[in-house]
Design an enzyme around this catalytic site. Structure first.
Site, PDB file in Angstrom:
ATOM      1  N   HIS A 167       0.816  -1.221   0.000  1.00 25.10           N
ATOM      2  CA  HIS A 167       0.000   0.000   0.000  1.00 25.10           C
ATOM      3  C   HIS A 167       0.849   1.270   0.000  1.00 25.10           C
ATOM      4  O   HIS A 167       0.351   2.340  -0.361  1.00 25.10           O
ATOM      5  CB  HIS A 167      -0.983  -0.007   1.182  1.00 25.10           C
ATOM      6  CG  HIS A 167      -0.375   0.326   2.515  1.00 25.10           C
ATOM      7  ND1 HIS A 167      -0.030  -0.634   3.451  1.00 25.10           N
ATOM      8  CD2 HIS A 167      -0.061   1.517   3.093  1.00 25.10           C
ATOM      9  CE1 HIS A 167       0.446  -0.056   4.528  1.00 25.10           C
ATOM     10  NE2 HIS A 167       0.455   1.251   4.341  1.00 25.10           N
ATOM     11  N   ASP A 218       0.311  -7.684   1.729  1.00 19.58           N
ATOM     12  CA  ASP A 218       0.615  -6.243   1.694  1.00 19.58           C
ATOM     13  C   ASP A 218       2.125  -6.020   1.697  1.00 19.58           C
ATOM     14  O   ASP A 218       2.663  -5.231   2.480  1.00 19.58           O
ATOM     15  CB  ASP A 218      -0.034  -5.499   2.858  1.00 19.58           C
ATOM     16  CG  ASP A 218      -0.086  -3.992   2.632  1.00 19.58           C
ATOM     17  OD1 ASP A 218       0.399  -3.522   1.575  1.00 19.58           O
ATOM     18  OD2 ASP A 218      -0.590  -3.273   3.512  1.00 19.58           O
ATOM     19  N   SER A 263       4.753   2.565   7.894  1.00 21.08           N
ATOM     20  CA  SER A 263       4.397   1.399   7.084  1.00 21.08           C
ATOM     21  C   SER A 263       5.559   0.958   6.206  1.00 21.08           C
ATOM     22  O   SER A 263       6.167   1.765   5.507  1.00 21.08           O
ATOM     23  CB  SER A 263       3.191   1.721   6.206  1.00 21.08           C
ATOM     24  OG  SER A 263       2.037   1.918   6.978  1.00 21.08           O
TER      25      SER A 263
END
Length: 332
Positions: A142, A173, A247
């Site tokens: 993402h 992910d 992230s």
């Protein structure tokens, strides 16, 4: 960059801020190039004239150029001799011998995505990543989904373009980027023992860029659960605080080995609307074992190490992570 061509085969004693290119190809060189690794072109010819074999060219690069250089000689017969990713700080002499000679091919030392970061890009987002093999960076899918261009900023301040396409696993992910130019040393993944609840972990990355300072941040916590959101078996629940921008960053144990990839935090606002209570410090990471399998499917053999013996301090683990953790810029 200043330079001097030395006569004869003898090499002068090196100053700390100098390095030498030595032509031992067996023929004259008509041009000499030396550029920072990852640059998309060779720049200007640095030789003041033809460079005979057994001659050395002394260069004094700017301090901000760093240590890693790509070097190229254009030879009299039209071929070229190329050395890439030379650490001139560790070895201040690059010797080009017959084994480095090849037919002239590309005019660039690597094939990165063209250009440099666009300060006028219509939309920019960011995240974190870390080096898992030579010129390979792991992050979350993402973080880079929908990007027109991706750049990584290394620990020594270089901005390197990623080369498409990325290898992606949307279910985990995860995304594996190709980043020529030596973004850093690869971090090892934990092999043994299995991760247990309550183990101390370190999250490292670049949270809230533009609000906080641009340097990486370290947070410490524990593995709270061996499954993630919705009982996801590919994730850990962790208490190490993470924010937007974390992230894709590494999650390390207290021996400095990777045990996960930071992926998300629980949406406290959504939980509050659903339960009437505010969830605090609930975060998730993709398990290191799942990341290793993803990398193997991508054709890599990631480094692994056992975690045993005396644990390191959080500061020591942070120093290990710092060399290999990168800031990721996504332009759309």
């Amino acid at each position: 960059m200043t330079l001097a061509l030395q006569a004869g085969g003898a090499l002068a004693q090196q100053a700390q801020n100098r390095f030498q290119i030595v032509n031992r190809t067996g023929q004259d060189a008509s041009a000499v190039y030396a550029v920072r690794s990852g640059r998309p072109d060779w720049g200007n010819n640095l030789a003041p004239g033809p460079m005979p074999t057994e001659k050395a060219l002394t260069l004094r690069p700017d301090a901000e150029a760093g240590c890693r250089f790509d070097i190229r000689l254009v030879l009299a017969d039209g071929r070229e001799a190329v050395l890439r990713n030379q650490d001139i700080c560790a070895t201040p002499r690059a010797v080009l011998e017959p084994g480095a000679v090849r037919a002239a091919t590309a005019t660039a030392p690597t094939q990165p995505a063209p250009g440099a970061p666009n300060p006028r890009a219509r939309a920019v987002s960011s995240g974190s990543g870390f080096v898992v093999a030579t010129d390979r960076v792991l992050t979350n899918q993402h973080v880079v989904n929908g990007c027109d261009k991706i750049f990584v900023r290394t620990a020594d301040g270089r901005m390197l373009p990623a080369v498409p396409p990325a290898r992606v696993d949307a279910n985990l992910d995860l995304s594996l980027l190709v980043v020529p130019g030596n973004p850093g040393p690869a971090l090892p993944f934990r092999a043994q023992p299995e991760v247990r609840r309550g183990e101390g972990v370190i999250a490292y990355g670049f949270p809230l860029p533009g609000l906080l300072s641009s340097d990486p941040k370290l947070t410490r916590g524990e593995v709270n659960g061996l499954n993630g959101l919705g009982n996801n078996p590919g994730q850990y629940q962790i208490s190490a605080p993470v924010q937007p921008g974390n992230s894709g960053g590494p999650l390390l144990d207290l021996h400095g080995n990777i045990v996960g990839v930071v992926v998300s935090k629980l949406n406290a606002s959504a939980v509050s609307q659903r339960t009437g209570d505010i969830a605090q410090n609930i975060n998730f990471a993709v398990k290191g074992t799942a990341a290793v399998e993803f990398l193997r499917r991508a054709g890599l053999t990631p480094a692994t190490a056992d975690s045993g013996g005396t644990e390191r301090s959080a500061a020591d683990v942070g120093e290990i992570a710092n060399r290999s953790t990168v800031f990721i810029r996504c332009e759309r």
